[in-house]
Design an enzyme around this catalytic site. Sequence first.
Site, PDB file in Angstrom:
ATOM      1  N   HIS A  54       0.847  -1.195   0.000  1.00 30.17           N
ATOM      2  CA  HIS A  54       0.000   0.000   0.000  1.00 30.17           C
ATOM      3  C   HIS A  54       0.875   1.235   0.000  1.00 30.17           C
ATOM      4  O   HIS A  54       1.931   1.265   0.650  1.00 30.17           O
ATOM      5  CB  HIS A  54      -0.917   0.006   1.234  1.00 30.17           C
ATOM      6  CG  HIS A  54      -2.064   0.959   1.138  1.00 30.17           C
ATOM      7  ND1 HIS A  54      -1.919   2.320   1.391  1.00 30.17           N
ATOM      8  CD2 HIS A  54      -3.369   0.783   0.811  1.00 30.17           C
ATOM      9  CE1 HIS A  54      -3.094   2.914   1.230  1.00 30.17           C
ATOM     10  NE2 HIS A  54      -3.987   2.007   0.876  1.00 30.17           N
TER      11      HIS A  54
ATOM     12  N   ASP B 290      -7.828  -4.267  -0.378  1.00 27.25           N
ATOM     13  CA  ASP B 290      -8.419  -4.463  -1.704  1.00 27.25           C
ATOM     14  C   ASP B 290      -8.403  -5.929  -2.114  1.00 27.25           C
ATOM     15  O   ASP B 290      -9.323  -6.410  -2.778  1.00 27.25           O
ATOM     16  CB  ASP B 290      -7.668  -3.624  -2.744  1.00 27.25           C
ATOM     17  CG  ASP B 290      -7.783  -2.135  -2.478  1.00 27.25           C
ATOM     18  OD1 ASP B 290      -8.895  -1.684  -2.217  1.00 27.25           O
ATOM     19  OD2 ASP B 290      -6.760  -1.436  -2.533  1.00 27.25           O
TER      20      ASP B 290
END
Length: 431
Positions: A313, A371
């Site tokens: 991320h 995600d």
Amino acid sequence: MTPSDIKATLSFSDGSPAIEMPIYKGTVGPDVIDIRKLYGQTGKFTYDPGFMSTASCNSKITFIDGDKGELLYRGYPIEDLAVNCDFLETCYLLLNGELPSPEVKKDFADLVMHHTMVHEQMQFFLRGFRRDAHPMAVLTGLVGAMAAFYHDGLDYSDARIREIAQIRLIAKMPTLVAMSYKYSVGQPFIYPKNDLSYTANFMRMLFATPCEEYVVNEVLVRALDRIFILHADHEQNASTSTVRLAGSSGTNPFAAIAAGVACLWGPAHGGANEACLQMLEDIQKNGGVEKIGEFIAKVKDKDSGVRLMGFGHRVYKNFDPRAKLMRETCYEVLNELGLGDDPLFKLAMTLEKIALEDEYFVSRKLYPNVDFYSGIVQRALGIPTDMFTCVFALARTVGWIAQWEEMITDAEYKIGRPRQLFNGYTTRSVK
């Protein structure tokens, strides 16, 4: 916001006089240097592509510590909220700064659930879209069109008018998302039912048909509710900054939120879980689990151009705090639906195991992010891949609204106007 006793001194090697700038301290997080008078005093701008070192506002809503893997909504760790609260409680918290009492929660939920219907003419507006249009294109248009249907109060300096707009957006977004899906598959629209919970109501509008009664599965409802909570806000990301920038012009909140929806559509932002599922489907088409070793080798080869989606991320340098929660939900959903042996989900779990154990990924801290798991959960629930970002937009709407409200009521707020480092032609003449 008060300056600290420490000041920053900026000196120049070209002989220009040094200047002092105030430093402000937040309750947590890095200090910030106030450069608002920099241009006036020096004739110089700062240069910060992507605004990676620039605080564009002061905020009390959400805080992220990427090094610690920490995400706070109004001071509450996301882990506490996801386990102990539902989405509407989280909405109330983001909007008002405190969690609601049981009585206040009931009143807030009743208010939201009695604003879920949209104007009947919105159905005719939908007919202008092609049936094969991406649902995010449809949703962007629908949200922007709300300003044409709900323009009874245009004075957004009035707190009551702003509150009505906020409730309308939170309440009607699930209806609009469901309508965009039903339109794309040619099914009749399903009207909301006020006696269901916020998330159960959305699932019914998404999956029910007039042919049979829709049965609510509380395990699945809770899973989607958790997705909503984990995606409700995320500090000054691209779409939130877009909402603030659009809203700074004084435009109506429906237009500002529509701008946020459009920004979220980008594959580098809200489209990440859609891209993750597309990656898994591509691996499955090219041999599945048996070929996953070849795929991992390509990921490690910098010259291959193959990327591992759903891992690592930009903000969280160690781990995404939302991922652990979403991982638990992912396994709960797969067990509830008996999908443990589904080829695509087995592939995803194999990829997860490799990433958690392979030294290449561990040393680079490329752990599965939210995600990765939310995409798997939504796929298991039966939500089509091209609807993932619409679900993200539904969840993030409350964060956008809270940020818009905070900006509108900030005594220091001005219309956004970034500057530039111009490197084009100087003045020239047409000969």
